[in-house]
Design a protein around this motif. Structure first.
Motif, PDB file in Angstrom:
ATOM      1  N   GLU A  16       5.550  -7.889  21.077  1.00 19.12           N
ATOM      2  CA  GLU A  16       4.795  -6.885  21.822  1.00 19.12           C
ATOM      3  C   GLU A  16       5.330  -6.691  23.237  1.00 19.12           C
ATOM      4  OE1 GLU A  16       0.770  -8.329  21.554  1.00 19.12           O
ATOM      5  OE2 GLU A  16       0.330  -6.995  19.884  1.00 19.12           O
ATOM      6  N   ALA A  17       6.390  -7.391  23.565  1.00 14.06           N
ATOM      7  CA  ALA A  17       6.969  -7.244  24.900  1.00 14.06           C
ATOM      8  C   ALA A  17       7.420  -5.804  25.121  1.00 14.06           C
ATOM      9  CB  ALA A  17       8.162  -8.186  25.068  1.00 14.06           C
ATOM     10  N   GLU A  18       7.339  -5.363  26.371  1.00 12.85           N
ATOM     11  CA  GLU A  18       7.653  -3.978  26.706  1.00 12.85           C
ATOM     12  C   GLU A  18       9.046  -3.593  26.228  1.00 12.85           C
ATOM     13  OE1 GLU A  18       7.830  -1.013  30.623  1.00 12.85           O
ATOM     14  OE2 GLU A  18       7.213  -3.107  30.833  1.00 12.85           O
ATOM     15  N   GLY A  19       9.128  -2.506  25.508  1.00 13.23           N
ATOM     16  CA  GLY A  19      10.410  -1.983  25.040  1.00 13.23           C
ATOM     17  C   GLY A  19      10.833  -2.479  23.674  1.00 13.23           C
ATOM     18  N   ASP A  20      10.320  -3.640  23.232  1.00 10.48           N
ATOM     19  CA  ASP A  20      10.783  -4.189  21.953  1.00 10.48           C
ATOM     20  C   ASP A  20      10.355  -3.319  20.783  1.00 10.48           C
ATOM     21  OD1 ASP A  20      11.918  -6.220  23.344  1.00 10.48           O
ATOM     22  OD2 ASP A  20      10.592  -7.808  22.612  1.00 10.48           O
ATOM     23  N   LEU A  21       9.084  -2.896  20.780  1.00 10.67           N
ATOM     24  CA  LEU A  21       8.612  -2.071  19.688  1.00 10.67           C
ATOM     25  C   LEU A  21       9.297  -0.714  19.701  1.00 10.67           C
ATOM     26  CD1 LEU A  21       6.761  -1.675  17.291  1.00 10.67           C
ATOM     27  CD2 LEU A  21       4.914  -1.055  18.849  1.00 10.67           C
ATOM     28  N   ARG A  22       9.457  -0.150  20.892  1.00  6.92           N
ATOM     29  CA  ARG A  22      10.125   1.143  20.995  1.00  6.92           C
ATOM     30  C   ARG A  22      11.541   1.053  20.437  1.00  6.92           C
ATOM     31  NH1 ARG A  22      10.664   3.841  26.804  1.00  6.92           N
ATOM     32  NH2 ARG A  22       8.438   3.353  26.716  1.00  6.92           N
ATOM     33  N   GLU A  23      12.251  -0.006  20.783  1.00  9.49           N
ATOM     34  CA  GLU A  23      13.624  -0.165  20.290  1.00  9.49           C
ATOM     35  C   GLU A  23      13.651  -0.320  18.770  1.00  9.49           C
ATOM     36  OE1 GLU A  23      17.443  -3.208  20.732  1.00  9.49           O
ATOM     37  OE2 GLU A  23      15.752  -3.358  22.132  1.00  9.49           O
ATOM     38  N   ALA A  24      12.692  -1.085  18.239  1.00  8.55           N
ATOM     39  CA  ALA A  24      12.644  -1.283  16.788  1.00  8.55           C
ATOM     40  C   ALA A  24      12.412   0.034  16.056  1.00  8.55           C
ATOM     41  CB  ALA A  24      11.550  -2.293  16.434  1.00  8.55           C
ATOM     42  N   LEU A  25      11.549   0.888  16.622  1.00  9.34           N
ATOM     43  CA  LEU A  25      11.251   2.146  15.965  1.00  9.34           C
ATOM     44  C   LEU A  25      12.396   3.143  16.088  1.00  9.34           C
ATOM     45  CD1 LEU A  25       7.497   2.579  16.971  1.00  9.34           C
ATOM     46  CD2 LEU A  25       8.438   1.627  14.870  1.00  9.34           C
ATOM     47  N   THR A  26      12.946   3.275  17.279  1.00  6.34           N
ATOM     48  CA  THR A  26      14.022   4.250  17.468  1.00  6.34           C
ATOM     49  C   THR A  26      15.260   3.876  16.660  1.00  6.34           C
ATOM     50  OG1 THR A  26      14.692   3.087  19.491  1.00  6.34           O
ATOM     51  CG2 THR A  26      13.248   4.991  19.743  1.00  6.34           C
ATOM     52  N   SER A  27      15.464   2.607  16.429  1.00  2.94           N
ATOM     53  CA  SER A  27      16.627   2.190  15.640  1.00  2.94           C
ATOM     54  C   SER A  27      16.451   2.496  14.155  1.00  2.94           C
ATOM     55  CB  SER A  27      16.906   0.697  15.835  1.00  2.94           C
ATOM     56  OG  SER A  27      15.843  -0.087  15.332  1.00  2.94           O
ATOM     57  N   ASN A  28      15.234   2.881  13.770  1.00  5.21           N
ATOM     58  CA  ASN A  28      14.975   3.205  12.365  1.00  5.21           C
ATOM     59  C   ASN A  28      14.640   4.681  12.153  1.00  5.21           C
ATOM     60  OD1 ASN A  28      14.795   0.661  10.445  1.00  5.21           O
ATOM     61  ND2 ASN A  28      14.024   0.019  12.452  1.00  5.21           N
ATOM     62  N   ALA A  38       0.825  -1.206   0.000  1.00  7.24           N
ATOM     63  CA  ALA A  38       0.000   0.000   0.000  1.00  7.24           C
ATOM     64  C   ALA A  38       0.862   1.261   0.000  1.00  7.24           C
ATOM     65  CB  ALA A  38      -0.933  -0.007   1.210  1.00  7.24           C
ATOM     66  N   VAL A  39       1.942   1.240   0.770  1.00  8.29           N
ATOM     67  CA  VAL A  39       2.864   2.379   0.798  1.00  8.29           C
ATOM     68  C   VAL A  39       3.486   2.591  -0.572  1.00  8.29           C
ATOM     69  CG1 VAL A  39       5.071   3.195   1.712  1.00  8.29           C
ATOM     70  CG2 VAL A  39       3.359   2.237   3.262  1.00  8.29           C
ATOM     71  N   ARG A  40       3.924   1.500  -1.168  1.00  7.30           N
ATOM     72  CA  ARG A  40       4.560   1.603  -2.478  1.00  7.30           C
ATOM     73  C   ARG A  40       3.569   2.074  -3.539  1.00  7.30           C
ATOM     74  NH1 ARG A  40       9.045  -2.701  -4.598  1.00  7.30           N
ATOM     75  NH2 ARG A  40       9.819  -1.450  -6.341  1.00  7.30           N
ATOM     76  N   ASP A  41       2.337   1.572  -3.471  1.00  7.24           N
ATOM     77  CA  ASP A  41       1.303   2.019  -4.414  1.00  7.24           C
ATOM     78  C   ASP A  41       1.038   3.508  -4.294  1.00  7.24           C
ATOM     79  OD1 ASP A  41       1.027  -0.525  -5.401  1.00  7.24           O
ATOM     80  OD2 ASP A  41      -0.805  -0.981  -4.279  1.00  7.24           O
ATOM     81  N   ALA A  42       1.234   4.068  -3.103  1.00  4.68           N
ATOM     82  CA  ALA A  42       1.019   5.502  -2.886  1.00  4.68           C
ATOM     83  C   ALA A  42       2.165   6.350  -3.422  1.00  4.68           C
ATOM     84  CB  ALA A  42       0.816   5.780  -1.399  1.00  4.68           C
ATOM     85  N   GLY A  43       3.216   5.700  -3.915  1.00  6.44           N
ATOM     86  CA  GLY A  43       4.355   6.430  -4.446  1.00  6.44           C
ATOM     87  C   GLY A  43       5.426   6.731  -3.431  1.00  6.44           C
ATOM     88  N   ALA A  44       5.280   6.221  -2.199  1.00  5.46           N
ATOM     89  CA  ALA A  44       6.276   6.428  -1.154  1.00  5.46           C
ATOM     90  C   ALA A  44       7.281   5.266  -1.158  1.00  5.46           C
ATOM     91  CB  ALA A  44       5.594   6.550   0.204  1.00  5.46           C
ATOM     92  N   VAL A  45       8.255   5.353  -0.271  1.00  3.30           N
ATOM     93  CA  VAL A  45       9.327   4.363  -0.207  1.00  3.30           C
ATOM     94  C   VAL A  45       9.179   3.551   1.078  1.00  3.30           C
ATOM     95  CG1 VAL A  45      11.812   3.994  -0.207  1.00  3.30           C
ATOM     96  CG2 VAL A  45      10.846   5.921  -1.472  1.00  3.30           C
ATOM     97  N   PRO A  46       8.707   2.302   0.987  1.00  2.00           N
ATOM     98  CA  PRO A  46       8.519   1.502   2.205  1.00  2.00           C
ATOM     99  C   PRO A  46       9.802   0.813   2.656  1.00  2.00           C
ATOM    100  CG  PRO A  46       7.729   0.280   0.301  1.00  2.00           C
ATOM    101  CD  PRO A  46       8.227   1.597  -0.219  1.00  2.00           C
ATOM    102  N   HIS A  47       9.908   0.657   3.957  1.00  5.53           N
ATOM    103  CA  HIS A  47      10.972  -0.161   4.551  1.00  5.53           C
ATOM    104  C   HIS A  47      10.312  -1.094   5.548  1.00  5.53           C
ATOM    105  CE1 HIS A  47      14.380  -1.589   6.770  1.00  5.53           C
ATOM    106  NE2 HIS A  47      14.048  -0.893   7.853  1.00  5.53           N
ATOM    107  N   ARG A  48      10.328  -2.373   5.251  1.00  8.24           N
ATOM    108  CA  ARG A  48       9.687  -3.339   6.140  1.00  8.24           C
ATOM    109  C   ARG A  48      10.649  -3.699   7.265  1.00  8.24           C
ATOM    110  NH1 ARG A  48       9.512  -8.964   6.647  1.00  8.24           N
ATOM    111  NH2 ARG A  48       7.628  -9.647   7.770  1.00  8.24           N
ATOM    112  N   VAL A  49      10.330  -3.214   8.469  1.00  8.30           N
ATOM    113  CA  VAL A  49      11.135  -3.548   9.641  1.00  8.30           C
ATOM    114  C   VAL A  49      10.931  -5.014  10.000  1.00  8.30           C
ATOM    115  CG1 VAL A  49      11.527  -3.031  12.085  1.00  8.30           C
ATOM    116  CG2 VAL A  49      11.052  -1.173  10.461  1.00  8.30           C
ATOM    117  N   GLY A  50       9.708  -5.507   9.796  1.00  6.38           N
ATOM    118  CA  GLY A  50       9.417  -6.914  10.063  1.00  6.38           C
ATOM    119  C   GLY A  50       8.582  -7.112  11.309  1.00  6.38           C
ATOM    120  N   ILE A  51       8.635  -8.318  11.835  1.00  5.77           N
ATOM    121  CA  ILE A  51       7.838  -8.695  13.001  1.00  5.77           C
ATOM    122  C   ILE A  51       8.579  -8.309  14.272  1.00  5.77           C
ATOM    123  CG2 ILE A  51       6.728 -10.598  14.225  1.00  5.77           C
ATOM    124  CD1 ILE A  51       6.710 -12.094  11.507  1.00  5.77           C
TER     125      ILE A  51
END
Length: 406
Positions: free
Chosen positions: A229-241, A213-226
């Motif tokens: 939901e453990a505390e801190g894991d999502l935050r770390e994944a986002l801040t690292s990107n 959907a992102v690519r269809d919109a003309g933007a540049v997607p980057h799939r971080v992956g799975i």
């Protein structure tokens, strides 16, 4: 969560009020294709810059051949050649002519071009059998764009013609709003496609759906992956990107939480919202280090609806686009549609034109996990909030996300 849910339009307006176009950057023309021009581009000189011949023939002075006729040709002296991409090797004086190739510069002194079929040559003499009007066969300097005129207006999405005229005007680059970089994350206990799934495990479909959907919109997607939901894991994944994303789009139960429960809480403010929509009634929106964050439901169709209604318009605005909505038509429903009352229903549908009207047929049961319904659809039928089902034969708005031609 106790507040009344926002309407789809209210939620979209809130989001669009918080995002701004990316700052303009200068990109080479080939990289700028598909981007939105950030400001007017003005022609620095005439396009074309010089007058050229439109066809093979002879460059002449129209006054010399005013008496030319099939029975009374006018004889001119051949004094040289004008070849495409080269300076003519002669000028045209009274009673003279220069042989000219299509696209060659018009020699000084000439004001018209006689096509080959209207004359014949014999050594250094050319007989012209037909009079041509002044300016015939000449593509004049500046007839496309004059110096000082707007070549391409700001706000225009650069397609093939725009690249062509910018290149013709000597521009090797253009000031544009760059394509938005979007980090896509799935949160939860999911399994990558291609790997064996144990009994009860779910494969990650939603991040692939959102990537497309992102690519269809003309933007540049980057799939971080799975991400767990453990505390801190999502935050770390986002801040690292943070260095590689302008927007974060996360799908999963944890992703739609806001306030102190938000998995990214503590970085920036992220709020949870209830939206009067189905599927896709839960949404989180806020910022991570100044970059927009969208938390979407983990159910694929619900995530798709939220993307179409809220994320895609934000992406387009950030890329400088003004056409933030999908193309819409009004169609007649072929089947009855029912769902929760008082909310906007987004119904995957197959839309086609027959019997002089657009028709929309739902592609399956309405629900957030029925991904096959979206696969078979080419549009979303948008049913405004109501207390009763929409019956077959009634009119409905449809937003096309694929071609309606087939």
């Amino acid at each position: 969560m106790g507040l009344a849910p926002l309407s789809v339009d209210e939620m979209r307006s809130r989001i669009l009020g918080d995002v701004e176009p990316l700052p303009p950057i200068e990109l080479p023309l080939l990289e700028a294709h598909g981007c939105v021009l950030a400001s007017d581009v003005i022609a620095e000189y005439d396009v074309p810059p010089i007058s050229t011949g439109g066809s093979d023939g002879y460059a002449v002075r129209a006054a010399d051949i005013h008496a030319a006729a099939p029975g009374a040709p006018v004889s001119l002296r051949l004094v040289g050649w004008a070849r495409a991409g080269q300076r003519p090797d002669a000028t045209v004086g009274w009673g003279e002519t220069v042989r000219l190739e299509a696209g060659a510069p018009i020699p000084a002194g000439a004001d018209s071009v006689v096509p080959l079929e209207s004359c014949d040559a014999d050594g250094e003499s050319v007989r012209v059998w037909k009079f041509v009007e002044l300016g015939t066969g000449v593509r004049r300097a500046g007839e496309d764009v004059r110096a000082g005129e707007v070549l391409v207006p700001g706000g225009r999405r650069l397609a093939a013609p725009e690249l062509g005229i910018l290149a013709a005007a000597g521009r090797a680059s253009a000031p544009v709003h760059a394509r938005v970089r979007v980090a896509v994350v799935s949160a939860g206990s999911l399994v990558e496609p291609g790997r064996a799934a144990a009994f009860g495990e779910t494969r990650d479909a939603v991040s692939y759906l959102l990537y497309g959907a992102v690519r269809d919109a003309g933007a540049v997607p980057h799939r971080v992956g799975i991400v767990s939901e453990a505390e801190g894991d999502l935050r770390e994944a986002l801040t690292s990107n943070l260095s590689r994303a302008d927007i974060f789009v996360c799908a999963g139960d944890a992703c739609v939480r806001g306030g102190p429960e938000a998995p990214v809480g503590g970085l920036e403010k992220v709020d949870a919202f209830r939206v009067a929509a189905y599927p896709g009634d839960a949404l989180a929106f806020g910022e991570i280090e100044g970059e927009p964050y969208f938390g979407l439901p983990g159910s694929p169709v619900a995530a798709l609806v939220c993307f179409e209604a809220f994320v895609r318009p934000a992406i387009l605005k950030m890329m400088g686009r003004s056409d933030l909505r999908r193309p819409e038509v009004t169609a007649l429903l072929d089947e009855r549609v029912s769902g929760p009352s008082g909310v906007t229903l987004f119904v995957p549908a197959r839309v086609e034109h027959r019997d002089g009207a657009w028709h929309a047929r739902p592609t399956g049961p309405l629900g957030g996990r029925m991904l096959g319904t979206a696969t078979r659809a080419n549009a979303l039928a948008v049913v405004e909030p109501r207390d009763a089902p929409l019956e077959a034969g009634e009119k409905v708005r449809v937003q096309a996300f694929r071609s309606l031609a087939g």
